[in-house]
Design a protein around this motif. Structure first.
Motif, PDB file in Angstrom:
ATOM      1  N   THR A 243       0.858  -1.188   0.000  1.00  0.00           N
ATOM      2  CA  THR A 243       0.000   0.000   0.000  1.00  0.00           C
ATOM      3  C   THR A 243       0.896   1.240   0.000  1.00  0.00           C
ATOM      4  O   THR A 243       2.101   1.157   0.247  1.00  0.00           O
ATOM      5  N   ALA A 244       0.292   2.388  -0.245  1.00  0.00           N
ATOM      6  CA  ALA A 244       1.050   3.637  -0.220  1.00  0.00           C
ATOM      7  C   ALA A 244       1.665   3.863   1.155  1.00  0.00           C
ATOM      8  O   ALA A 244       2.801   4.328   1.278  1.00  0.00           O
ATOM      9  N   ALA A 245       0.929   3.511   2.210  1.00  0.00           N
ATOM     10  CA  ALA A 245       1.441   3.692   3.572  1.00  0.00           C
ATOM     11  C   ALA A 245       2.649   2.803   3.824  1.00  0.00           C
ATOM     12  O   ALA A 245       3.618   3.215   4.477  1.00  0.00           O
ATOM     13  N   GLN A 246       2.622   1.596   3.295  1.00  0.00           N
ATOM     14  CA  GLN A 246       3.765   0.685   3.454  1.00  0.00           C
ATOM     15  C   GLN A 246       4.968   1.186   2.648  1.00  0.00           C
ATOM     16  O   GLN A 246       6.107   1.141   3.114  1.00  0.00           O
ATOM     17  N   LEU A 247       4.703   1.660   1.442  1.00  0.00           N
ATOM     18  CA  LEU A 247       5.784   2.183   0.603  1.00  0.00           C
ATOM     19  C   LEU A 247       6.443   3.403   1.239  1.00  0.00           C
ATOM     20  O   LEU A 247       7.650   3.615   1.095  1.00  0.00           O
ATOM     21  N   ALA A 248       5.660   4.197   1.955  1.00  0.00           N
ATOM     22  CA  ALA A 248       6.191   5.412   2.574  1.00  0.00           C
ATOM     23  C   ALA A 248       7.275   5.109   3.606  1.00  0.00           C
ATOM     24  O   ALA A 248       8.107   5.969   3.909  1.00  0.00           O
ATOM     25  N   GLU A 249       7.280   3.882   4.143  1.00  0.00           N
ATOM     26  CA  GLU A 249       8.267   3.491   5.143  1.00  0.00           C
ATOM     27  C   GLU A 249       9.541   2.930   4.533  1.00  0.00           C
ATOM     28  O   GLU A 249      10.506   2.645   5.242  1.00  0.00           O
ATOM     29  N   ILE A 250       9.563   2.769   3.209  1.00  0.00           N
ATOM     30  CA  ILE A 250      10.712   2.168   2.545  1.00  0.00           C
ATOM     31  C   ILE A 250      11.868   3.170   2.441  1.00  0.00           C
ATOM     32  O   ILE A 250      11.673   4.348   2.153  1.00  0.00           O
ATOM     33  N   HIS A 251      13.074   2.677   2.676  1.00  0.00           N
ATOM     34  CA  HIS A 251      14.289   3.489   2.576  1.00  0.00           C
ATOM     35  C   HIS A 251      14.400   4.092   1.171  1.00  0.00           C
ATOM     36  O   HIS A 251      14.096   3.438   0.179  1.00  0.00           O
ATOM     37  N   ASN A 252      14.813   5.351   1.091  1.00  0.00           N
ATOM     38  CA  ASN A 252      14.988   6.111  -0.165  1.00  0.00           C
ATOM     39  C   ASN A 252      13.695   6.691  -0.726  1.00  0.00           C
ATOM     40  O   ASN A 252      13.722   7.387  -1.743  1.00  0.00           O
ATOM     41  N   ILE A 253      12.538   6.419  -0.113  1.00  0.00           N
ATOM     42  CA  ILE A 253      11.269   6.980  -0.589  1.00  0.00           C
ATOM     43  C   ILE A 253      10.878   8.172   0.273  1.00  0.00           C
ATOM     44  O   ILE A 253      10.974   8.122   1.502  1.00  0.00           O
ATOM     45  N   GLY A 254      10.463   9.247  -0.358  1.00  0.00           N
ATOM     46  CA  GLY A 254      10.006  10.418   0.372  1.00  0.00           C
ATOM     47  C   GLY A 254       9.255  11.365  -0.532  1.00  0.00           C
ATOM     48  O   GLY A 254       9.103  11.122  -1.730  1.00  0.00           O
ATOM     49  N   GLU A 255       8.746  12.438   0.048  1.00  0.00           N
ATOM     50  CA  GLU A 255       8.105  13.529  -0.695  1.00  0.00           C
ATOM     51  C   GLU A 255       6.956  13.057  -1.579  1.00  0.00           C
ATOM     52  O   GLU A 255       6.780  13.517  -2.698  1.00  0.00           O
ATOM     53  N   GLY A 256       6.169  12.115  -1.065  1.00  0.00           N
ATOM     54  CA  GLY A 256       4.984  11.666  -1.798  1.00  0.00           C
ATOM     55  C   GLY A 256       5.250  10.650  -2.891  1.00  0.00           C
ATOM     56  O   GLY A 256       4.330  10.281  -3.632  1.00  0.00           O
ATOM     57  N   MET A 257       6.488  10.183  -3.020  1.00  0.00           N
ATOM     58  CA  MET A 257       6.801   9.203  -4.056  1.00  0.00           C
ATOM     59  C   MET A 257       5.992   7.936  -3.870  1.00  0.00           C
ATOM     60  O   MET A 257       5.675   7.232  -4.847  1.00  0.00           O
ATOM     61  N   GLU A 258       5.640   7.617  -2.632  1.00  0.00           N
ATOM     62  CA  GLU A 258       4.846   6.407  -2.384  1.00  0.00           C
ATOM     63  C   GLU A 258       3.497   6.463  -3.105  1.00  0.00           C
ATOM     64  O   GLU A 258       2.991   5.442  -3.590  1.00  0.00           O
ATOM     65  N   ASN A 259       2.919   7.656  -3.199  1.00  0.00           N
ATOM     66  CA  ASN A 259       1.636   7.800  -3.901  1.00  0.00           C
ATOM     67  C   ASN A 259       1.803   7.633  -5.407  1.00  0.00           C
ATOM     68  O   ASN A 259       0.961   7.006  -6.067  1.00  0.00           O
ATOM     69  N   ARG A 260       2.892   8.184  -5.955  1.00  0.00           N
ATOM     70  CA  ARG A 260       3.161   8.010  -7.392  1.00  0.00           C
ATOM     71  C   ARG A 260       3.301   6.535  -7.736  1.00  0.00           C
ATOM     72  O   ARG A 260       2.787   6.071  -8.750  1.00  0.00           O
ATOM     73  N   ILE A 261       4.006   5.798  -6.870  1.00  0.00           N
ATOM     74  CA  ILE A 261       4.232   4.376  -7.149  1.00  0.00           C
ATOM     75  C   ILE A 261       2.926   3.598  -7.051  1.00  0.00           C
ATOM     76  O   ILE A 261       2.592   2.792  -7.933  1.00  0.00           O
ATOM     77  N   SER A 262       2.167   3.818  -5.987  1.00  0.00           N
ATOM     78  CA  SER A 262       0.944   3.031  -5.782  1.00  0.00           C
ATOM     79  C   SER A 262      -0.131   3.360  -6.826  1.00  0.00           C
ATOM     80  O   SER A 262      -0.970   2.518  -7.150  1.00  0.00           O
ATOM     81  N   GLN A 263      -0.072   4.572  -7.390  1.00  0.00           N
ATOM     82  CA  GLN A 263      -1.073   4.958  -8.385  1.00  0.00           C
ATOM     83  C   GLN A 263      -0.628   4.680  -9.814  1.00  0.00           C
ATOM     84  O   GLN A 263      -1.437   4.720 -10.747  1.00  0.00           O
ATOM     85  N   ALA A 264       0.657   4.383  -9.993  1.00  0.00           N
ATOM     86  CA  ALA A 264       1.194   4.172 -11.345  1.00  0.00           C
ATOM     87  C   ALA A 264       0.724   2.844 -11.921  1.00  0.00           C
ATOM     88  O   ALA A 264       0.595   1.847 -11.212  1.00  0.00           O
ATOM     89  N   ASP A 265       0.497   2.831 -13.219  1.00  0.00           N
ATOM     90  CA  ASP A 265      -0.004   1.630 -13.892  1.00  0.00           C
ATOM     91  C   ASP A 265       1.154   0.911 -14.599  1.00  0.00           C
ATOM     92  O   ASP A 265       1.206   0.828 -15.821  1.00  0.00           O
ATOM     93  N   PHE A 266       2.104   0.402 -13.807  1.00  0.00           N
ATOM     94  CA  PHE A 266       3.217  -0.338 -14.400  1.00  0.00           C
ATOM     95  C   PHE A 266       3.035  -1.829 -14.147  1.00  0.00           C
ATOM     96  O   PHE A 266       2.488  -2.239 -13.115  1.00  0.00           O
ATOM     97  N   THR A 267       3.487  -2.635 -15.081  1.00  0.00           N
ATOM     98  CA  THR A 267       3.350  -4.090 -14.954  1.00  0.00           C
ATOM     99  C   THR A 267       4.697  -4.809 -15.029  1.00  0.00           C
ATOM    100  O   THR A 267       4.744  -6.031 -14.929  1.00  0.00           O
ATOM    101  N   ASP A 268       5.762  -4.060 -15.220  1.00  0.00           N
ATOM    102  CA  ASP A 268       7.100  -4.657 -15.239  1.00  0.00           C
ATOM    103  C   ASP A 268       8.115  -3.596 -14.829  1.00  0.00           C
ATOM    104  O   ASP A 268       7.765  -2.434 -14.601  1.00  0.00           O
TER     105      ASP A 268
END
Length: 366
Positions: A243-268
């Protein structure tokens, strides 16, 4: 005991690495040549194409006396964190000379650049904040700011090797003169004998011959390389499962990047790499993917920063066991002959577990 140390990834080991070890040994004349090597992931966020023990064996064959594993928490950090973590780990050796490759063999110039970066001026700080506000990465913002104030230093820091060299020199200030430096200038030869690890990996992916650029013992094991495609599947799943909340705790992620990742439509992985931006470079994006895959979070990064150093043995020459292993065991840090030697209640056990998880993922990709 006179020790020379080299910080490396050997992904894979090639003729340039062999040359560096030989020159370092010849010019510094150490009693022991130590290598601190990234275990299963590189600083650019790539899974290593060969496992840590194979690469450590190659280093011994090339002249190293001992190979220690760099903790994954440091391997997957930006240049400053990588350098600080590497020197913290190597501090377990006591006094040593650090040998590194650069685009310039002028240590005086590198020292000057490091000193300028340490004593960052008000003008430099204001420019840095301005470029960060425009969305550039920290590294790019620093380069742009330097171009305004010290173009000579900015030009020197255009190469990754010089950037790391300056970061090593900056980080060494914390150890009160216990670390000396030795540089080996990297000279191009038009691809006749020397190619970068990146170029060699490209040849491997294309199924082309790498034998002119690596020692024979590396070439003989070149069929056992890890698959970046398999890693891409594993890593994509790991990120998609968070989830975005889980991604927000990952090292090197900040400044809302967790939302970009969780909302992005990537498959690979190639789709994920499309999230690069001024602030998040390709290397930073790949480090984020690796950290998410491993579960390397901000708490683990904070633990590494606050705890004493630790390292794990990957390989050692029999003739050096009686001198080097007791030295490490007596240091003010945690030394393990193998990862399973780390007690359950050891403060750095979560970091050692992370190293083992990284190795398992690398093995899955082979």
């Amino acid at each position: 005991m006179k020790i020379t140390a080299v910080i490396a990834e050997y992904n894979p080991f090639h003729n340039g690495h062999l040359k560096h070890l030989r020159i370092a040994k010849r010019e510094t004349q150490p009693d022991a040549l130590a290598v601190l090597m990234s275990g299963s992931f590189t600083q650019h966020g790539d899974v290593c194409v060969y496992d840590r023990y194979t690469r450590a064996k190659w280093a011994l064959q090339a002249g190293a006396d001992i190979v220690l594993e760099m903790p994954a928490v440091y391997s997957l950090s930006h240049a400053q964190g990588f350098a600080e973590g590497a020197l913290k780990t190597l501090s377990m050796l006591g006094e040593f000379t650090l040998s590194f490759g650069t685009e310039s063999d002028e240590l005086q110039d590198l020292n000057m650049a490091a000193e300028f970066m340490r004593s960052e001026s008000r003008d430099m700080s204001d420019l840095l904040k301005g470029y960060l506000g425009q969305g550039y990465s920290v590294a790019k913002s620093r380069t742009l700011a330097l171009e305004n104030i010290r173009p000579d230093i900015a030009n020197m820091l255009n190469s990754p090797n010089n950037i790391l060299a300056v970061e090593y020199i900056k980080a060494a200030a914390a150890y009160g003169g216990k670390i000396g430096f030795h540089s080996v200038e990297r000279k191009p030869d038009d691809g006749k004998k020397y190619l970068s690890s990146t170029k060699i990996r490209e040849l491997m992916r294309e199924g082309r011959d790498i034998s002119p650029f690596v020692p024979q013992y590396v070439y003989e094991e070149s069929e056992a390389a890890a698959s970046t495609e398999k890693y891409g599947i594993i890593s994509t799943y790991a990120m998609k499962a968070m989830t975005a909340a889980q991604l927000a705790e990952i090292h090197n992620i900040g400044e809302g990047m967790e939302n970009r990742i969780s909302q992005a439509d990537f498959t690979d992985m190639s789709g994920f790499l499309g999230l690069t931006s001024r602030r998040y470079t390709r290397s930073t994006i790949k480090r984020i993917a690796a950290c998410a895959t491993l579960g390397l979070n901000k708490n683990l990064a904070a633990l590494a920063k606050s705890e004493k150093p630790y390292c794990t043995l990957l390989a050692v020459k029999p003739s050096k066991k009686k001198t080097l292993l007791p030295l490490l065991a007596a240091s003010d840090g945690y030394f393990f002959y193998k990862h399973s030697d780390c007690p359950e209640d050891c403060p750095v056990r979560p970091l050692v577990d992370l190293d083992e998880k990284a190795a398992k993922i690398q093995n899955l990709c082979r």
